[in-house]
Design a protein around this motif. Structure first.
Motif, short mmCIF file in Angstrom:
data_model
loop_
_atom_site.label_atom_id
_atom_site.label_comp_id
_atom_site.label_asym_id
_atom_site.label_seq_id
_atom_site.Cartn_x
_atom_site.Cartn_y
_atom_site.Cartn_z
N LEU A 67 -44.51 -13.67 6.06
CA LEU A 67 -43.89 -14.36 4.81
C LEU A 67 -43.14 -13.43 4.04
O LEU A 67 -41.89 -13.57 3.52
N VAL A 68 -43.61 -12.18 4.01
CA VAL A 68 -42.80 -10.98 3.17
C VAL A 68 -41.46 -10.80 4.06
O VAL A 68 -40.62 -10.67 3.64
N ASN A 69 -41.67 -10.71 5.49
CA ASN A 69 -40.52 -10.62 6.40
C ASN A 69 -39.39 -11.33 6.11
O ASN A 69 -38.24 -11.33 6.06
N ASP A 73 -35.24 -10.20 1.59
CA ASP A 73 -34.03 -10.10 0.70
C ASP A 73 -34.31 -10.49 -0.83
O ASP A 73 -33.93 -10.07 -1.60
N LYS A 74 -35.14 -11.62 -1.07
CA LYS A 74 -35.44 -11.99 -2.53
C LYS A 74 -36.60 -11.31 -2.98
O LYS A 74 -36.42 -10.86 -4.09
N LEU A 75 -37.61 -11.04 -2.34
CA LEU A 75 -38.70 -10.24 -3.07
C LEU A 75 -38.79 -8.58 -2.82
O LEU A 75 -39.10 -8.04 -3.75
N LYS A 76 -38.00 -7.94 -1.83
CA LYS A 76 -38.08 -6.48 -1.78
C LYS A 76 -39.46 -5.98 -1.93
O LYS A 76 -39.61 -5.01 -2.42
N LEU A 77 -40.31 -6.65 -0.99
CA LEU A 77 -41.68 -6.15 -1.01
C LEU A 77 -41.83 -5.10 0.20
O LEU A 77 -41.43 -5.34 1.00
N VAL A 78 -42.17 -3.75 -0.25
CA VAL A 78 -42.50 -2.98 1.00
C VAL A 78 -43.90 -2.38 0.70
O VAL A 78 -44.47 -2.75 -0.19
N TYR A 116 -35.51 -0.20 -5.83
CA TYR A 116 -35.19 -1.18 -6.68
C TYR A 116 -33.78 -0.90 -7.03
O TYR A 116 -33.14 0.12 -7.16
N PRO A 117 -32.91 -2.09 -7.15
CA PRO A 117 -31.46 -2.00 -7.10
C PRO A 117 -31.33 -1.32 -8.41
O PRO A 117 -31.87 -1.59 -9.61
N PRO A 118 -30.14 -0.59 -8.81
CA PRO A 118 -29.83 -0.11 -10.15
C PRO A 118 -29.32 -1.45 -11.05
O PRO A 118 -28.99 -2.48 -10.85
N ARG A 119 -29.65 -1.16 -12.43
CA ARG A 119 -29.40 -1.86 -13.54
C ARG A 119 -27.89 -1.59 -13.81
O ARG A 119 -27.27 -0.66 -13.65
N ARG A 120 -27.48 -3.11 -13.95
CA ARG A 120 -25.83 -3.14 -14.15
C ARG A 120 -25.73 -2.82 -15.63
O ARG A 120 -26.47 -2.82 -16.42
N PRO A 121 -24.44 -2.14 -15.76
CA PRO A 121 -24.15 -1.75 -17.27
C PRO A 121 -24.03 -2.79 -18.20
O PRO A 121 -23.62 -3.77 -17.76
N GLN A 122 -24.57 -2.66 -19.36
CA GLN A 122 -24.43 -3.69 -20.34
C GLN A 122 -23.07 -3.71 -20.83
O GLN A 122 -22.36 -2.87 -21.24
N GLU A 123 -22.40 -4.90 -20.77
CA GLU A 123 -21.11 -5.24 -21.71
C GLU A 123 -21.04 -5.42 -22.77
O GLU A 123 -21.96 -5.93 -23.50
#
Length: 126
Positions: A67-69, A73-78, A116-123
């Motif tokens: 299930l993790v595999n 893409d959604k969970l990014k569990l490692v 973890y993907p970087p945070r998007r800058p706040q507008e």
């Protein structure tokens, strides 16, 4: 006088018989209710055994790994790595002062895992 005593004794015996009759039926009713509750407890225990078996079946490591595999893409569990565990002395705790408001530049930065993907800058709004 003797007839009044016999009448009073007869009434007392009849009252005690009526009381004993009612107590017998209330006792039988309580015993039947207790048997029903015991039967329900037995059924619930059987259901609990089935639920525990289903839980064990659904939590098999190979099934969870699959299930993790599938949802990577959604969970990014490692898997855990040795570098993810630190000594308690290395953890930075917030100061006991009032927590800053979570608005804009006053917010404390949050450490995120390396994957973890970087945070998007706040507008900023005009």
């Amino acid at each position: 006088m003797r007839s009044v005593l016999f009448l009073l004794t007869t009434l007392i015996v009849m009252g005690l018989a009526f009381w004993a009759y009612r107590e017998n039926y209330s006792t039988q009713s309580a015993i039947t209710e207790m048997a029903d509750v015991q039967r329900q407890i037995g059924g619930l225990r059987e259901d609990l055994i089935v639920l525990r078996a289903e839980w064990a079946f659904l939590n098999r490591p190979e099934r969870l790994r699959e299930l993790v595999n599938l949802n990577f893409d959604k969970l990014k569990l490692v898997p855990f790595g040795a570098d993810q565990f630190v000594d308690v002395g290395q953890v930075t705790f917030p100061s006991p002062q009032a927590a800053p408001a979570a608005s804009g530049s006053d917010a404390m930065p949050v450490e995120r895992p390396a994957w973890y993907p970087p945070r998007r800058p706040q507008e900023s709004t005009p």
